[in-house]
Design a protein around this motif. Structure first.
Motif, PDB file in Angstrom:
ATOM      1  N   GLN A   2       0.845  -1.184   0.000  1.00 20.97           N
ATOM      2  CA  GLN A   2       0.000   0.000   0.000  1.00 20.97           C
ATOM      3  C   GLN A   2       0.881   1.234   0.000  1.00 20.97           C
ATOM      4  O   GLN A   2       1.977   1.234   0.566  1.00 20.97           O
ATOM      5  N   GLU A   3       0.354   2.272  -0.625  1.00 17.24           N
ATOM      6  CA  GLU A   3       1.122   3.498  -0.741  1.00 17.24           C
ATOM      7  C   GLU A   3       0.152   4.666  -0.827  1.00 17.24           C
ATOM      8  O   GLU A   3      -0.883   4.574  -1.487  1.00 17.24           O
ATOM      9  N   PHE A   4       0.439   5.758  -0.160  1.00 21.33           N
ATOM     10  CA  PHE A   4      -0.353   6.969  -0.298  1.00 21.33           C
ATOM     11  C   PHE A   4       0.167   7.739  -1.501  1.00 21.33           C
ATOM     12  O   PHE A   4       1.363   8.018  -1.599  1.00 21.33           O
ATOM     13  N   VAL A   5      -0.735   8.069  -2.396  1.00 21.88           N
ATOM     14  CA  VAL A   5      -0.377   8.850  -3.572  1.00 21.88           C
ATOM     15  C   VAL A   5      -1.279  10.078  -3.594  1.00 21.88           C
ATOM     16  O   VAL A   5      -2.504   9.946  -3.698  1.00 21.88           O
ATOM     17  N   PRO A   6      -0.711  11.273  -3.469  1.00 21.69           N
ATOM     18  CA  PRO A   6      -1.548  12.476  -3.491  1.00 21.69           C
ATOM     19  C   PRO A   6      -2.108  12.720  -4.885  1.00 21.69           C
ATOM     20  O   PRO A   6      -1.499  12.362  -5.895  1.00 21.69           O
ATOM     21  N   GLY A   7      -3.278  13.311  -4.930  1.00 13.66           N
ATOM     22  CA  GLY A   7      -3.904  13.624  -6.207  1.00 13.66           C
ATOM     23  C   GLY A   7      -5.371  13.927  -6.023  1.00 13.66           C
ATOM     24  O   GLY A   7      -5.877  14.020  -4.906  1.00 13.66           O
ATOM     25  N   THR A   8      -6.061  14.043  -7.130  1.00 10.73           N
ATOM     26  CA  THR A   8      -7.486  14.355  -7.171  1.00 10.73           C
ATOM     27  C   THR A   8      -8.167  13.312  -8.042  1.00 10.73           C
ATOM     28  O   THR A   8      -7.614  12.895  -9.062  1.00 10.73           O
ATOM     29  N   LEU A   9      -9.351  12.911  -7.653  1.00 11.32           N
ATOM     30  CA  LEU A   9     -10.104  12.016  -8.518  1.00 11.32           C
ATOM     31  C   LEU A   9     -10.451  12.746  -9.807  1.00 11.32           C
ATOM     32  O   LEU A   9     -10.831  13.932  -9.782  1.00 11.32           O
ATOM     33  N   ALA A  10     -10.349  12.071 -10.925  1.00  9.89           N
ATOM     34  CA  ALA A  10     -10.610  12.699 -12.225  1.00  9.89           C
ATOM     35  C   ALA A  10     -12.007  13.300 -12.292  1.00  9.89           C
ATOM     36  O   ALA A  10     -12.211  14.332 -12.938  1.00  9.89           O
ATOM     37  N   ILE A  11     -12.965  12.694 -11.626  1.00  9.05           N
ATOM     38  CA  ILE A  11     -14.332  13.210 -11.647  1.00  9.05           C
ATOM     39  C   ILE A  11     -14.429  14.580 -10.968  1.00  9.05           C
ATOM     40  O   ILE A  11     -15.326  15.365 -11.261  1.00  9.05           O
ATOM     41  N   ASN A  12     -13.491  14.887 -10.071  1.00 13.35           N
ATOM     42  CA  ASN A  12     -13.485  16.169  -9.356  1.00 13.35           C
ATOM     43  C   ASN A  12     -12.478  17.156  -9.920  1.00 13.35           C
ATOM     44  O   ASN A  12     -12.337  18.257  -9.387  1.00 13.35           O
ATOM     45  N   ALA A  13     -11.758  16.773 -10.948  1.00 10.95           N
ATOM     46  CA  ALA A  13     -10.727  17.622 -11.550  1.00 10.95           C
ATOM     47  C   ALA A  13     -11.288  18.319 -12.794  1.00 10.95           C
ATOM     48  O   ALA A  13     -12.444  18.111 -13.177  1.00 10.95           O
ATOM     49  N   ASP A  14     -10.458  19.123 -13.421  1.00  8.02           N
ATOM     50  CA  ASP A  14     -10.850  19.726 -14.697  1.00  8.02           C
ATOM     51  C   ASP A  14     -11.155  18.619 -15.698  1.00  8.02           C
ATOM     52  O   ASP A  14     -10.571  17.527 -15.612  1.00  8.02           O
ATOM     53  N   PRO A  15     -12.035  18.895 -16.663  1.00  2.67           N
ATOM     54  CA  PRO A  15     -12.319  17.863 -17.678  1.00  2.67           C
ATOM     55  C   PRO A  15     -11.035  17.395 -18.356  1.00  2.67           C
ATOM     56  O   PRO A  15     -10.126  18.186 -18.603  1.00  2.67           O
ATOM     57  N   LEU A  16     -10.990  16.108 -18.638  1.00  3.78           N
ATOM     58  CA  LEU A  16      -9.813  15.540 -19.294  1.00  3.78           C
ATOM     59  C   LEU A  16      -9.774  15.979 -20.749  1.00  3.78           C
ATOM     60  O   LEU A  16     -10.789  15.947 -21.449  1.00  3.78           O
ATOM     61  N   SER A  17      -8.596  16.367 -21.204  1.00  4.92           N
ATOM     62  CA  SER A  17      -8.411  16.728 -22.609  1.00  4.92           C
ATOM     63  C   SER A  17      -8.414  15.454 -23.453  1.00  4.92           C
ATOM     64  O   SER A  17      -8.354  14.344 -22.929  1.00  4.92           O
ATOM     65  N   ARG A  18      -8.436  15.603 -24.746  1.00  7.89           N
ATOM     66  CA  ARG A  18      -8.379  14.416 -25.618  1.00  7.89           C
ATOM     67  C   ARG A  18      -7.055  13.686 -25.436  1.00  7.89           C
ATOM     68  O   ARG A  18      -7.014  12.455 -25.457  1.00  7.89           O
ATOM     69  N   ALA A  19      -5.975  14.424 -25.229  1.00  6.24           N
ATOM     70  CA  ALA A  19      -4.683  13.769 -24.960  1.00  6.24           C
ATOM     71  C   ALA A  19      -4.749  12.982 -23.652  1.00  6.24           C
ATOM     72  O   ALA A  19      -4.217  11.872 -23.563  1.00  6.24           O
ATOM     73  N   ASP A  20      -5.419  13.543 -22.654  1.00  5.09           N
ATOM     74  CA  ASP A  20      -5.593  12.830 -21.387  1.00  5.09           C
ATOM     75  C   ASP A  20      -6.439  11.573 -21.578  1.00  5.09           C
ATOM     76  O   ASP A  20      -6.137  10.515 -21.023  1.00  5.09           O
ATOM     77  N   LEU A  21      -7.516  11.690 -22.351  1.00  5.46           N
ATOM     78  CA  LEU A  21      -8.371  10.527 -22.613  1.00  5.46           C
ATOM     79  C   LEU A  21      -7.591   9.436 -23.338  1.00  5.46           C
ATOM     80  O   LEU A  21      -7.754   8.245 -23.051  1.00  5.46           O
ATOM     81  N   HIS A  22      -6.749   9.838 -24.280  1.00  6.98           N
ATOM     82  CA  HIS A  22      -5.886   8.884 -24.983  1.00  6.98           C
ATOM     83  C   HIS A  22      -4.978   8.186 -23.977  1.00  6.98           C
ATOM     84  O   HIS A  22      -4.803   6.955 -24.024  1.00  6.98           O
ATOM     85  N   ARG A  23      -4.421   8.953 -23.059  1.00  9.02           N
ATOM     86  CA  ARG A  23      -3.556   8.396 -22.014  1.00  9.02           C
ATOM     87  C   ARG A  23      -4.317   7.378 -21.166  1.00  9.02           C
ATOM     88  O   ARG A  23      -3.793   6.300 -20.860  1.00  9.02           O
ATOM     89  N   VAL A  24      -5.545   7.714 -20.768  1.00  4.45           N
ATOM     90  CA  VAL A  24      -6.334   6.806 -19.934  1.00  4.45           C
ATOM     91  C   VAL A  24      -6.676   5.526 -20.702  1.00  4.45           C
ATOM     92  O   VAL A  24      -6.600   4.424 -20.148  1.00  4.45           O
ATOM     93  N   GLY A  25      -7.011   5.662 -21.969  1.00  3.68           N
ATOM     94  CA  GLY A  25      -7.252   4.462 -22.783  1.00  3.68           C
ATOM     95  C   GLY A  25      -6.032   3.556 -22.799  1.00  3.68           C
ATOM     96  O   GLY A  25      -6.146   2.331 -22.699  1.00  3.68           O
ATOM     97  N   GLY A  26      -4.842   4.150 -22.882  1.00  3.52           N
ATOM     98  CA  GLY A  26      -3.605   3.368 -22.826  1.00  3.52           C
ATOM     99  C   GLY A  26      -3.387   2.720 -21.470  1.00  3.52           C
ATOM    100  O   GLY A  26      -2.869   1.598 -21.381  1.00  3.52           O
ATOM    101  N   MET A  27      -3.811   3.401 -20.410  1.00  3.55           N
ATOM    102  CA  MET A  27      -3.701   2.820 -19.067  1.00  3.55           C
ATOM    103  C   MET A  27      -4.601   1.584 -18.944  1.00  3.55           C
ATOM    104  O   MET A  27      -4.199   0.569 -18.373  1.00  3.55           O
ATOM    105  N   VAL A  28      -5.805   1.697 -19.482  1.00  3.90           N
ATOM    106  CA  VAL A  28      -6.725   0.548 -19.449  1.00  3.90           C
ATOM    107  C   VAL A  28      -6.112  -0.625 -20.209  1.00  3.90           C
ATOM    108  O   VAL A  28      -6.127  -1.766 -19.732  1.00  3.90           O
TER     109      VAL A  28
END
Length: 187
Positions: A2-28
């Motif tokens: 287990q590890e604490f990683v600081p950040g914000t949930l994407a649902i509470n952050a600024d809308p994801l850009s298309r480049a961000d969405l591409h990145r998330v698709g690659g993560m999946v």
């Protein structure tokens, strides 16, 4: 580990850009590819709210903006729904959740978002053709699970249904189905 990683949930952050969405698709895709080498024990017990149509590999089953931590490092959290599923079923859910969850969005803009996400995943042509109908099936399955849980008083889903999740998934299902041909063309 287990590890604490600081950040914000994407649902509470600024809308994801298309480049961000591409990145998330690659993560999946990376999660799916990594999972192919895992062979669960024969006596493994899985608890999943929505049964998958088949058991190709172990999937997260809730790769969505409410489970993506963004910041210096990006990572998916909340693995309690992990269970056997298929790449297509899991991808359909995540693609819909990240790009087609707002029925008020102009469908042509949503189609561009969907294309960016799916291009990041890099599916073959067969999976691309199946994705719009599978997104509709998966979205309906989410609504039906919430509705059945509400009717049976099964928590936490019963309360979620009345707290707006039922209306959300009903609207999302209608949006995904209404614009099916636009999604297919974008893919």
């Amino acid at each position: 580990m287990q590890e604490f990683v600081p950040g914000t949930l994407a649902i509470n952050a600024d809308p994801l850009s298309r480049a961000d969405l591409h990145r998330v698709g690659g993560m999946v895709r990376a999660i799916h590819d990594a999972s192919t080498t895992y062979v669960p024990p024969d006596d493994a017990v899985w608890e999943t709210a929505i049964p998958a149509p088949a058991s190709e590999l172990v999937c997260h089953n809730d790769l969505a903006p409410w489970n993506l931590l963004v910041g210096d490092r990006w990572m998916f959290i909340d693995w309690d729904a992990a269970a056997p599923s298929t790449r297509l079923w899991d991808l359909a859910y995540s693609a819909q959740a990240f790009t087609l969850s707002d029925p008020s969005q102009d469908p042509s803009l949503a189609a561009d978002d969907l294309s960016a996400f799916v291009d990041g995943y890099q599916p073959d042509d067969h999976m691309r053709r199946l994705l719009p109908d599978t997104m509709a099936e998966r979205t309906a399955a989410m609504y039906n699970m919430l509705r059945a849980s509400h009717d049976a008083g099964k928590e936490p889903w019963a309360s979620m249904f009345t707290a707006g999740h039922g209306d959300h998934w009903s609207s999302a299902d209608n949006y995904v189905r209404t614009h099916r041909n636009m999604w297919l063309e974008a893919l």
